[in-house]
Write an enzyme that holds these catalytic residues in place. Structure first.
Site, PDB file in Angstrom:
ATOM      1  N   CYS A 299       1.960  -1.558  12.025  1.00  0.00           N
ATOM      2  CA  CYS A 299       1.742  -0.614  13.125  1.00  0.00           C
ATOM      3  C   CYS A 299       2.334  -1.111  14.437  1.00  0.00           C
ATOM      4  O   CYS A 299       3.371  -0.636  14.878  1.00  0.00           O
ATOM      5  CB  CYS A 299       0.243  -0.332  13.260  1.00  0.00           C
ATOM      6  SG  CYS A 299      -0.425   0.553  11.844  1.00  0.00           S
TER       7      CYS A 299
HETATM    8  N1  LIG Z   1      -1.663  -0.106   7.056  1.00  0.00           N
HETATM    9  C1  LIG Z   1      -2.210   0.305   8.199  1.00  0.00           C
HETATM   10  O1  LIG Z   1      -3.019  -0.392   8.812  1.00  0.00           O
HETATM   11  C2  LIG Z   1      -1.879   1.663   8.767  1.00  0.00           C
HETATM   12  C3  LIG Z   1      -2.760   2.249   9.683  1.00  0.00           C
HETATM   13  C4  LIG Z   1      -2.451   3.492  10.205  1.00  0.00           C
HETATM   14  C5  LIG Z   1      -1.260   4.116   9.844  1.00  0.00           C
HETATM   15  N2  LIG Z   1      -0.415   3.512   8.962  1.00  0.00           N
HETATM   16  C6  LIG Z   1       0.816   4.227   8.582  1.00  0.00           C
HETATM   17  O2  LIG Z   1       0.604   4.787   7.302  1.00  0.00           O
HETATM   18  C7  LIG Z   1       1.837   4.812   6.562  1.00  0.00           C
HETATM   19  C8  LIG Z   1       1.645   4.128   5.217  1.00  0.00           C
HETATM   20  O3  LIG Z   1       1.347   2.766   5.454  1.00  0.00           O
HETATM   21  P1  LIG Z   1       0.674   1.838   4.368  1.00  0.00           P
HETATM   22  O4  LIG Z   1       0.224   0.632   5.117  1.00  0.00           O
HETATM   23  O5  LIG Z   1      -0.317   2.570   3.542  1.00  0.00           O
HETATM   24  O6  LIG Z   1       1.931   1.479   3.450  1.00  0.00           O
HETATM   25  P2  LIG Z   1       1.910   0.629   2.106  1.00  0.00           P
HETATM   26  O7  LIG Z   1       3.181  -0.100   2.059  1.00  0.00           O
HETATM   27  O8  LIG Z   1       0.629  -0.132   1.984  1.00  0.00           O
HETATM   28  O9  LIG Z   1       1.863   1.725   0.939  1.00  0.00           O
HETATM   29  C9  LIG Z   1       2.776   2.706   0.773  1.00  0.00           C
HETATM   30  C10 LIG Z   1       2.851   3.081  -0.689  1.00  0.00           C
HETATM   31  O10 LIG Z   1       3.782   4.151  -0.798  1.00  0.00           O
HETATM   32  C11 LIG Z   1       4.487   3.987  -2.012  1.00  0.00           C
HETATM   33  N3  LIG Z   1       5.701   4.807  -1.947  1.00  0.00           N
HETATM   34  C12 LIG Z   1       6.867   4.566  -1.319  1.00  0.00           C
HETATM   35  N4  LIG Z   1       7.723   5.585  -1.487  1.00  0.00           N
HETATM   36  C13 LIG Z   1       7.069   6.511  -2.231  1.00  0.00           C
HETATM   37  C14 LIG Z   1       7.411   7.791  -2.740  1.00  0.00           C
HETATM   38  N5  LIG Z   1       8.621   8.343  -2.491  1.00  0.00           N
HETATM   39  N6  LIG Z   1       6.509   8.439  -3.479  1.00  0.00           N
HETATM   40  C15 LIG Z   1       5.295   7.896  -3.750  1.00  0.00           C
HETATM   41  N7  LIG Z   1       4.918   6.683  -3.285  1.00  0.00           N
HETATM   42  C16 LIG Z   1       5.782   6.013  -2.527  1.00  0.00           C
HETATM   43  C17 LIG Z   1       4.714   2.508  -2.100  1.00  0.00           C
HETATM   44  O11 LIG Z   1       4.993   2.098  -3.424  1.00  0.00           O
HETATM   45  C18 LIG Z   1       3.383   1.969  -1.583  1.00  0.00           C
HETATM   46  O12 LIG Z   1       2.459   1.726  -2.636  1.00  0.00           O
HETATM   47  C19 LIG Z   1       2.875   4.151   7.472  1.00  0.00           C
HETATM   48  O13 LIG Z   1       3.548   5.141   8.187  1.00  0.00           O
HETATM   49  C20 LIG Z   1       2.038   3.330   8.417  1.00  0.00           C
HETATM   50  O14 LIG Z   1       2.673   3.133   9.665  1.00  0.00           O
HETATM   51  C21 LIG Z   1      -0.697   2.312   8.399  1.00  0.00           C
END
Ligand SMILES: NC(=O)c1ccc[n+]([C@@H]2O[C@H](COP(=O)([O-])OP(=O)(O)OC[C@H]3O[C@@H](n4cnc5c(N)ncnc54)[C@H](O)[C@@H]3O)[C@@H](O)[C@H]2O)c1
Length: 456
Positions: A299
């Site tokens: 983030c």
């Molecule tokens: N982790 C945090 O603390 C947090 C908090 C708020 C917002 N976010 C936002 O949320 C979003 C996701 O973050 P995250 O931390 O969950 O990511 P992450 O890397 O933990 O997980 C993402 C998942 O998406 C999968 N993926 C990728 N491409 C794909 C596709 N085409 N189809 C299906 N699955 C697919 C990956 O294999 C992975 O398992 C980002 O934009 C991030 O900025 C994250």
């Protein structure tokens, strides 16, 4: 922010841990022409990571039938084996969900058309040049658009630039012949989850939502309101996207300020945590932020760059944000300088010194190394010829920036460091091995109990 759309607060329906009906609940699609379409699932989640999996579990616990889609077989296997890094409450939910016949996880994106709603939660990282890397989001949205059928609700939750939902969902859908707000609903709702933090239940964190139309907004609020107790509707998709960028830019700027105050206090011989703690007693107009070794995760080091990138195209400069992001980015380098100074005070050069880093994940109590300042610190030390080691029960091994894999130590007492660097203070870290003469550079500023402690 003012809103030009009537957006009554939606209070979540009472949660129930088991589904009470076999029929998907389509109450959130009242505005669409194709409202009678039959779907197999209430909701599909695209991307089952730190955000998507807890979201899927919250919706399932609230009674929704859930299809989880992830492109990574490894991730799907990790979830199936109950090895995903989750809060204990979510681990319990996952164990229940995996037994239920209305919770499915799969790599088959063709199934997306069987879900009444689709929530996209895929990563939005930056590249080494700090430019947004939209490739994953683009491909996930293209996949969702290709599978889209009339009657669906599509919600993007990945953090991104303002205008992205319109660019990657609304426009391609309309080019494909679906009229948004008439045939299909589209909304953006930023995710605010804080992995590892169990002080705020997912259900208790208000959700900000922007819709492509008023009907889209109402539909998204109805779906997310099945588990989240409070909805806050904003005037547009773009306002919802910008809200997330403000939230994380606010944190970045304040962390940069806290780091500067730490440097100022160190120079003036004043304990910075005393100062921040005292300021935090003011009941209004102040919110505490704390200095540290840098920022990690997906983030704060990334999100403001989505804004900066977008503004560059408009030739708009935002020097406060730019300065804050530079300060944050150079913080690990400052840690290495301080290691060098501390060792030099004891007659040791960096080259050949033994430095043990305690805690390498980007924040306490999560098994998440993404953008962790520890990786940069260890990499810089290794490049200077330092004998590096790390102690973190979450990681058996890690990769330095140049790809070199190093193994963690499970017996830090046997490492015999010239300097210990406390990077991340996981709850329950064993410090019994620390000798009374071991010098610790405390980058957390929080461990005043350590006997030979120096600060950044
Ligand atoms: N982790 C945090 O603390 C947090 C908090 C708020 C917002 N976010 C936002 O949320 C979003 C996701 O973050 P995250 O931390 O969950 O990511 P992450 O890397 O933990 O997980 C993402 C998942 O998406 C999968 N993926 C990728 N491409 C794909 C596709 N085409 N189809 C299906 N699955 C697919 C990956 O294999 C992975 O398992 C980002 O934009 C991030 O900025 C994250």
């Amino acid at each position: 922010m003012s809103t030009n759309i009537a957006t009554p607060s939606v209070v979540a329906t009472p949660r129930h841990e088991a589904r009470t009906t076999d029929q998907p609940d389509l109450e959130f699609l009242p505005n669409l022409v194709a409202r009678d379409h039959q779907f197999d699932y209430d909701v599909a989640i695209v991307g089952l990571g730190y955000v998507g999996l807890p979201t899927a579990l919250s919706l399932h616990a609230a009674g929704a039938s859930v299809l989880g889609i992830d492109v990574s077989e490894l991730r799907l296997a990790t979830i199936r084996n109950g090895e995903a890094d989750l809060l204990r409450s979510d681990q319990e939910r996952l164990a229940q969900a995996m037994q239920a016949d209305d919770f499915t996880i799969s790599g088959d994106s063709l199934q997306l058309s069987t879900a009444a709603a689709v929530i996209v939660c895929v990563p939005t990282p930056i590249d080494p040049y700090q430019t947004p890397d939209l490739s994953i989001l683009r491909s996930a949205c293209a996949m969702v658009v290709n599978a889209a059928v009339p009657g669906q609700l599509l919600i993007l939750t990945s953090t991104t630039y303002s205008g992205c939902t319109r660019d990657l969902l609304v426009t391609p859908l309309e080019e494909g012949g679906l009229v948004v707000g008439r045939d299909i609903n589209v909304a953006f709702s930023p995710e605010r989850i804080d992995p590892g933090n169990d002080r705020f239940a997912h259900e208790d964190v208000p959700r900000v939502v922007g819709g492509a139309t008023e009907g889209c907004l109402a539909a998204a609020e109805a779906l997310l309101g099945r588990y989240a107790r409070t909805m806050h509707g904003v005037s547009s998709l773009e306002a919802a996207e910008m809200t997330k960028l403000l939230e994380n830019t606010f944190r970045a700027v304040n962390i940069a300020l806290a780091n500067e105050f730490a440097e100022a206090c160190l120079a003036l011989g004043i304990p910075v945590m005393d100062v921040i703690g005292a300021a935090a007693t003011k009941p209004y107009g102040f919110m505490p932020f704390y200095p540290g070794a840098g920022v990690g995760g997906h983030c704060i080091p990334c999100d403001p760059h989505y804004l900066l990138w977008q503004l560059r195209k408009e030739h708009i400069q935002v020097p406060v944000i730019e300065q804050a992001m530079s300060e944050i980015a150079r913080r690990p380098r400052r840690v290495v300088e301080r290691i060098l100074e501390t060792l030099a005070d004891r007659g040791k050069p960096l080259d050949g010194a033994r430095v043990l880093v305690v805690g390498v994940s980007y924040k306490p109590d999560v098994a998440d190394l993404r953008e962790s300042p520890a990786l940069e610190i260890l990499s810089m030390l290794a490049a200077h010829g330092t004998e590096i080691g790390y102690y973190d029960p979450f990681f058996k091994s890690l990769r330095l920036k140049d790809g070199t894999e190093i193994l963690g130590t499970s017996e830090p007492g046997l490492f015999h460091p010239d300097l210990v660097v406390l990077h991340t203070d996981h709850a329950g870290t064993d410090w019994s091995w620390l000798g009374p003469d071991d010098v610790v550079l405390d980058t957390t500023y929080r461990r005043s109990d350590l006997p030979q402690r120096v600060l950044l």
